[in-house]
Design a protein around this motif. Structure first.
Motif, PDB file in Angstrom:
ATOM      1  N   VAL A 102     -15.711 -31.714 -18.577  1.00 40.29           N
ATOM      2  CA  VAL A 102     -16.469 -30.734 -17.827  1.00 40.29           C
ATOM      3  C   VAL A 102     -17.444 -30.289 -18.808  1.00 40.29           C
ATOM      4  CG1 VAL A 102     -14.623 -29.501 -16.573  1.00 40.29           C
ATOM      5  CG2 VAL A 102     -15.106 -28.915 -19.101  1.00 40.29           C
ATOM      6  N   PHE A 103     -18.926 -29.808 -18.323  1.00 42.30           N
ATOM      7  CA  PHE A 103     -19.858 -29.263 -19.189  1.00 42.30           C
ATOM      8  C   PHE A 103     -19.592 -27.769 -19.590  1.00 42.30           C
ATOM      9  CE2 PHE A 103     -21.801 -33.066 -17.626  1.00 42.30           C
ATOM     10  CZ  PHE A 103     -22.641 -33.539 -18.750  1.00 42.30           C
ATOM     11  N   ILE A 104     -19.617 -27.361 -20.780  1.00 38.77           N
ATOM     12  CA  ILE A 104     -19.523 -25.902 -21.069  1.00 38.77           C
ATOM     13  C   ILE A 104     -21.058 -25.372 -21.476  1.00 38.77           C
ATOM     14  CG2 ILE A 104     -18.532 -24.135 -22.887  1.00 38.77           C
ATOM     15  CD1 ILE A 104     -16.500 -26.376 -23.300  1.00 38.77           C
ATOM     16  N   ARG A 105     -21.142 -24.259 -20.952  1.00 41.60           N
ATOM     17  CA  ARG A 105     -22.367 -23.610 -20.936  1.00 41.60           C
ATOM     18  C   ARG A 105     -22.389 -22.765 -22.207  1.00 41.60           C
ATOM     19  NH1 ARG A 105     -25.641 -22.759 -15.685  1.00 41.60           N
ATOM     20  NH2 ARG A 105     -25.148 -24.967 -15.956  1.00 41.60           N
ATOM     21  N   THR A 106     -23.346 -22.942 -23.097  1.00 47.42           N
ATOM     22  CA  THR A 106     -23.423 -22.235 -24.489  1.00 47.42           C
ATOM     23  C   THR A 106     -24.669 -21.100 -24.590  1.00 47.42           C
ATOM     24  OG1 THR A 106     -24.402 -23.992 -25.569  1.00 47.42           O
ATOM     25  CG2 THR A 106     -22.073 -23.798 -25.510  1.00 47.42           C
ATOM     26  N   ASP A 107     -25.329 -21.448 -23.612  1.00 45.52           N
ATOM     27  CA  ASP A 107     -26.851 -20.777 -23.658  1.00 45.52           C
ATOM     28  C   ASP A 107     -27.184 -20.604 -22.136  1.00 45.52           C
ATOM     29  OD1 ASP A 107     -28.900 -20.479 -25.907  1.00 45.52           O
ATOM     30  OD2 ASP A 107     -29.789 -20.783 -23.901  1.00 45.52           O
ATOM     31  N   ILE A 137     -25.576 -28.333 -33.028  1.00 43.54           N
ATOM     32  CA  ILE A 137     -26.205 -26.983 -32.500  1.00 43.54           C
ATOM     33  C   ILE A 137     -25.536 -26.469 -31.418  1.00 43.54           C
ATOM     34  CG2 ILE A 137     -28.722 -25.766 -31.869  1.00 43.54           C
ATOM     35  CD1 ILE A 137     -29.915 -28.490 -33.093  1.00 43.54           C
ATOM     36  N   LYS A 138     -25.440 -27.351 -30.446  1.00 38.62           N
ATOM     37  CA  LYS A 138     -24.842 -26.982 -29.312  1.00 38.62           C
ATOM     38  C   LYS A 138     -23.423 -26.343 -29.280  1.00 38.62           C
ATOM     39  CE  LYS A 138     -25.821 -30.418 -26.569  1.00 38.62           C
ATOM     40  NZ  LYS A 138     -26.357 -31.206 -25.253  1.00 38.62           N
ATOM     41  N   THR A 139     -22.590 -27.241 -29.911  1.00 38.75           N
ATOM     42  CA  THR A 139     -21.016 -26.861 -30.206  1.00 38.75           C
ATOM     43  C   THR A 139     -20.712 -25.772 -31.031  1.00 38.75           C
ATOM     44  OG1 THR A 139     -21.053 -28.915 -31.549  1.00 38.75           O
ATOM     45  CG2 THR A 139     -19.796 -29.107 -29.302  1.00 38.75           C
ATOM     46  N   LYS A 140     -21.808 -25.355 -32.223  1.00 41.31           N
ATOM     47  CA  LYS A 140     -21.626 -24.554 -32.887  1.00 41.31           C
ATOM     48  C   LYS A 140     -21.286 -23.118 -32.320  1.00 41.31           C
ATOM     49  CE  LYS A 140     -23.348 -25.952 -37.250  1.00 41.31           C
ATOM     50  NZ  LYS A 140     -24.569 -26.257 -38.117  1.00 41.31           N
ATOM     51  N   LYS A 141     -22.190 -23.065 -30.920  1.00 45.71           N
ATOM     52  CA  LYS A 141     -21.905 -21.567 -30.331  1.00 45.71           C
ATOM     53  C   LYS A 141     -20.554 -21.452 -29.933  1.00 45.71           C
ATOM     54  CE  LYS A 141     -26.782 -21.206 -29.095  1.00 45.71           C
ATOM     55  NZ  LYS A 141     -27.737 -20.522 -28.371  1.00 45.71           N
ATOM     56  N   LEU A 142     -19.826 -22.456 -29.750  1.00 46.49           N
ATOM     57  CA  LEU A 142     -18.445 -22.336 -29.305  1.00 46.49           C
ATOM     58  C   LEU A 142     -17.688 -21.801 -30.355  1.00 46.49           C
ATOM     59  CD1 LEU A 142     -18.104 -25.839 -27.729  1.00 46.49           C
ATOM     60  CD2 LEU A 142     -18.486 -23.846 -26.406  1.00 46.49           C
ATOM     61  N   LEU A 143     -17.984 -21.664 -31.536  1.00 48.03           N
ATOM     62  CA  LEU A 143     -17.159 -20.989 -32.482  1.00 48.03           C
ATOM     63  C   LEU A 143     -17.173 -19.460 -32.121  1.00 48.03           C
ATOM     64  CD1 LEU A 143     -18.510 -22.735 -35.633  1.00 48.03           C
ATOM     65  CD2 LEU A 143     -16.223 -22.775 -34.708  1.00 48.03           C
ATOM     66  N   ASP A 144     -18.220 -18.839 -31.413  1.00 51.92           N
ATOM     67  CA  ASP A 144     -18.146 -17.715 -31.174  1.00 51.92           C
ATOM     68  C   ASP A 144     -17.190 -17.044 -29.889  1.00 51.92           C
ATOM     69  OD1 ASP A 144     -20.018 -17.342 -33.051  1.00 51.92           O
ATOM     70  OD2 ASP A 144     -21.586 -17.438 -31.473  1.00 51.92           O
ATOM     71  N   ILE A 145     -16.619 -18.437 -29.292  1.00 57.91           N
ATOM     72  CA  ILE A 145     -15.702 -17.893 -28.163  1.00 57.91           C
ATOM     73  C   ILE A 145     -14.153 -17.003 -28.603  1.00 57.91           C
ATOM     74  CG2 ILE A 145     -14.282 -18.992 -26.320  1.00 57.91           C
ATOM     75  CD1 ILE A 145     -16.567 -20.837 -25.600  1.00 57.91           C
ATOM     76  N   LYS A 146     -13.886 -16.149 -27.907  1.00 60.35           N
ATOM     77  CA  LYS A 146     -12.871 -15.458 -27.985  1.00 60.35           C
ATOM     78  C   LYS A 146     -11.843 -15.204 -26.773  1.00 60.35           C
ATOM     79  CE  LYS A 146     -15.088 -11.699 -29.430  1.00 60.35           C
ATOM     80  NZ  LYS A 146     -16.653 -12.134 -29.173  1.00 60.35           N
ATOM     81  N   VAL A 147     -10.631 -14.814 -27.217  1.00 65.13           N
ATOM     82  CA  VAL A 147      -9.696 -14.726 -25.906  1.00 65.13           C
ATOM     83  C   VAL A 147     -10.440 -13.650 -25.085  1.00 65.13           C
ATOM     84  CG1 VAL A 147      -7.373 -14.093 -25.443  1.00 65.13           C
ATOM     85  CG2 VAL A 147      -7.556 -15.467 -27.539  1.00 65.13           C
ATOM     86  N   ASP A 148     -10.155 -13.816 -23.661  1.00 65.61           N
ATOM     87  CA  ASP A 148     -10.494 -12.958 -22.612  1.00 65.61           C
ATOM     88  C   ASP A 148     -12.004 -13.051 -22.301  1.00 65.61           C
ATOM     89  OD1 ASP A 148      -8.113 -11.873 -22.092  1.00 65.61           O
ATOM     90  OD2 ASP A 148      -8.248 -10.301 -23.380  1.00 65.61           O
ATOM     91  N   ASP A 149     -12.671 -13.886 -23.179  1.00 70.09           N
ATOM     92  CA  ASP A 149     -14.187 -14.178 -22.836  1.00 70.09           C
ATOM     93  C   ASP A 149     -14.205 -14.965 -21.586  1.00 70.09           C
ATOM     94  OD1 ASP A 149     -15.322 -12.898 -25.166  1.00 70.09           O
ATOM     95  OD2 ASP A 149     -15.948 -14.604 -26.115  1.00 70.09           O
ATOM     96  N   GLU A 150     -15.352 -15.010 -21.009  1.00 68.88           N
ATOM     97  CA  GLU A 150     -15.701 -15.822 -19.895  1.00 68.88           C
ATOM     98  C   GLU A 150     -16.224 -16.853 -20.167  1.00 68.88           C
ATOM     99  OE1 GLU A 150     -17.098 -13.876 -16.342  1.00 68.88           O
ATOM    100  OE2 GLU A 150     -15.049 -13.733 -15.551  1.00 68.88           O
ATOM    101  N   MET A 151     -15.863 -18.272 -20.020  1.00 64.16           N
ATOM    102  CA  MET A 151     -16.914 -19.482 -20.358  1.00 64.16           C
ATOM    103  C   MET A 151     -17.348 -20.008 -18.922  1.00 64.16           C
ATOM    104  SD  MET A 151     -15.028 -21.837 -23.024  1.00 64.16           S
ATOM    105  CE  MET A 151     -13.936 -22.544 -22.003  1.00 64.16           C
ATOM    106  N   VAL A 152     -18.487 -20.541 -18.923  1.00 63.81           N
ATOM    107  CA  VAL A 152     -19.286 -20.895 -17.829  1.00 63.81           C
ATOM    108  C   VAL A 152     -19.112 -22.532 -17.996  1.00 63.81           C
ATOM    109  CG1 VAL A 152     -21.264 -21.413 -16.247  1.00 63.81           C
ATOM    110  CG2 VAL A 152     -20.974 -19.077 -17.575  1.00 63.81           C
ATOM    111  N   ILE A 153     -18.235 -23.082 -16.929  1.00 63.73           N
ATOM    112  CA  ILE A 153     -17.814 -24.272 -16.743  1.00 63.73           C
ATOM    113  C   ILE A 153     -18.701 -25.142 -15.669  1.00 63.73           C
ATOM    114  CG2 ILE A 153     -16.090 -25.940 -16.486  1.00 63.73           C
ATOM    115  CD1 ILE A 153     -15.546 -24.395 -18.888  1.00 63.73           C
ATOM    116  N   ARG A 154     -19.156 -26.211 -15.766  1.00 63.48           N
ATOM    117  CA  ARG A 154     -19.746 -27.088 -14.800  1.00 63.48           C
ATOM    118  C   ARG A 154     -18.947 -28.478 -14.529  1.00 63.48           C
ATOM    119  NH1 ARG A 154     -24.143 -30.803 -15.109  1.00 63.48           N
ATOM    120  NH2 ARG A 154     -24.729 -29.851 -17.211  1.00 63.48           N
ATOM    121  N   GLY A 155     -18.442 -28.506 -13.422  1.00 59.86           N
ATOM    122  CA  GLY A 155     -17.618 -30.003 -13.270  1.00 59.86           C
ATOM    123  C   GLY A 155     -16.943 -29.876 -11.864  1.00 59.86           C
ATOM    124  N   PRO A 156     -16.224 -30.760 -11.653  1.00 59.30           N
ATOM    125  CA  PRO A 156     -15.373 -31.947 -12.611  1.00 59.30           C
ATOM    126  C   PRO A 156     -16.374 -32.955 -12.689  1.00 59.30           C
ATOM    127  CG  PRO A 156     -14.765 -31.915 -10.279  1.00 59.30           C
ATOM    128  CD  PRO A 156     -15.662 -31.023 -10.243  1.00 59.30           C
TER     129      PRO A 156
END
Ligand code: SF4
Ligand code: FES
Length: 329
Positions: A102-107, A137-156
Motif C-alpha cells: 500500500v501507499f501510506i500518506r505522510t503529508d 525524508i518520507k519514512t521519517k514522518k512515520l516515526l510520529d504515528i501513535k496508537v489510535d491515530d488515523e493513517m491514510v492508506i492508498r491501495g491495494p
C-alpha cells in the motif's frame, strides 16, 4: 528464441483498463497498444479491449484512499517500526496475496506517499501488519504515528514480488526462501502461500543489518523453524549460502524465493546460472522505486536491451527477465 512471458499485475482486475490503455500503452492488449489486430498475450478471463470500449474508452476508477485506525505501534530497534492498523474488510482481503503493498500518506502532498509491503493481512480481524525501515525524508514522518491515530492508506497494489506465477503454481513441492534484512517482512505472505499449497519449505534468514529476527511470531504459523545464515559479504554470496543452495537443489527444491536487496537476487540468479541450474524457478522482491504505482509517473521504469522500457510497478515477470539484459545507462 525464448519469448519473454510478461504480464500486467492489474490485468482483469477492477482497476483494468487503466490510464495506460487510454494512452495506447497497455502492457498486454495489442489493440490498446496502437495495433489493429488482436494478439492477446495473457488471457485473464476478460477482454481488456472490450472492457475499455464498454467503459466509454476511459480508464476505470483508480485506487481509493482509506482512513485506517492504528491499533499498535512497536519500535523494534533504532530505525525499524512495526505498525498494525485496522483496514476495511475488502482492503484486508485484497492485501492477503503475496506481493501486496500500500501507499501510506505522510503529508498533505500526495507526492510524499510511501510504498510499504504488507507483512500480514488478517482477514478475520481486518488487522494489517507492516514493518517499515525508516530511511529517508518520507519514512521519517512515520516515526510520529501513535496508537489510535488515523493513517491514510492508498491501495491495494500487488506487484511487490516478481515471479508470482511460480509462487502461485508451486504445489506439493519444495521451496527455499532466503530473506535478508527488511525483506523478512514481505517474505511472510509468500511463505504463507507456499505453505498453504502444501509445499515443504526451507527458510533461511539473514537478519543483517538488524539485531534480531522480527518475524518469528508470523513464521511459526507456517514453519517449524529457520536457519540463520550470513548470505552476502562484500557484495558476493557467502560460501555458506552457496553450499546450502546446492544442497537444497539436490534435496529437490524447485523454487527459490529471494526477499532482500536486488544485489542478493542478482547474485542468486548468477550463481544458479554458473552451476547450470537455469531450470530452478526464482521469485524475488520488487525493489523498484514506486511513486504512483499506476504505470504513469515513470519513477519505477527500467531500461532493457532493444530500447525496451518496463514499468516495474505494473509488469509482472520472471526475475531473470528483470536482472538479465538490463541496461544501466
Ligand atoms: S496496462 Fe494492465 S491494467 Fe492497464 S489496461 Fe493494460 S492490462 Fe489493464
Ligand atoms: S510507480 Fe509510477 S510508473 Fe511505476
Amino acid at each position: 528464441m525464448d519469448r519473454e512471458l510478461i504480464d500486467c499485475i492489474d490485468a482483469g482486475t477492477e482497476y483494468c483498463p487503466c490510464h495506460l490503455a487510454e494512452a495506447g500503452e497497455c502492457i498486454l492488449c495489442s489493440q490498446l497498444h496502437g495495433k489493429c489486430f488482436c494478439d492477446c498475450l495473457n488471457w485473464k478471463g476478460v477482454c481488456i479491449y472490450q472492457e475499455f470500449n464498454n467503459n466509454g474508452k476511459v480508464a476505470k476508477k483508480g485506487r481509493e484512499t482509506f482512513r485506517c485506525k492504528v491499533k499498535e505501534v512497536e519500535h523494534l530497534e533504532g530505525d525499524v517500526l512495526l505498525i498494525r492498523f485496522i483496514a476495511p474488510h475488502k482492503l484486508a482481503l485484497d492485501l492477503v496475496h503475496p506481493g501486496s503493498y500500500v501507499f501510506i500518506r505522510t503529508d498533505e502532498n500526495f507526492y510524499f506517499d510511501v510504498p510499504i509491503s504488507i507483512m500480514e493481512s488478517d482477514i478475520e480481524s481486518d488487522i494489517v501488519s507492516i514493518m517499515i525501515e525508516i530511511r529517508g525524508i518520507k519514512t521519517k514522518k512515520l516515526l510520529d504515528i501513535k496508537v489510535d491515530d488515523e493513517m491514510v492508506i492508498r491501495g491495494p497494489y500487488w506487484n511487490g514480488v516478481f515471479g508470482l506465477k511460480s509462487v502461485n503454481e508451486l504445489k506439493d513441492n519444495k521451496a527455499l526462501i532466503i530473506a535478508r534484512g527488511i525483506g523478512m517482512a514481505p517474505s511472510i505472505p509468500v511463505i504463507r502461500k507456499l505453505s498453504n499449497n502444501k509445499n515443504t519449505l526451507k527458510i533461511v534468514i539473514d537478519k543483517s543489518p538488524y539485531k534480531d529476527v522480527y518475524v518469528n511470531e508470523y513464521l511459526k504459523q507456517y514453519t517449524e523453524g529457520y536457519e540463520e545464515i550470513n548470505t552476502i559479504d562484500k557484495g558476493k554470496l557467502t560460501d555458506e549460502i552457496k553450499k546450502l543452495i546446492e544442497d537444497e537443489i539436490a534435496n529437490g527444491v524447485t523454487l527459490i524465493h529471494v526477499a532482500g536487496a536486488d544485489i542478493l537476487s542478482f547474485k542468486v540468479i548468477e550463481f544458479l546460472n554458473s552451476i547450470n541450474k537455469r531450470d530452478i524457478k526464482v521469485s524475488c522482491c520488487n525493489n523498484a522505486k514506486m511513486c504512483c504505482g499506476e504505470g504513469v509517473c515513470g519513477s519505477c521504469t527500467a531500461r532493457f536491451q532493444g530500447h525496451r522500457v518496463k514499468r516495474l510497478c505494473k509488469v509482472q515477470t520472471d526475475p531473470r527477465n528483470i536482472f538479465e539484459g538490463r541496461r544501466f545507462i
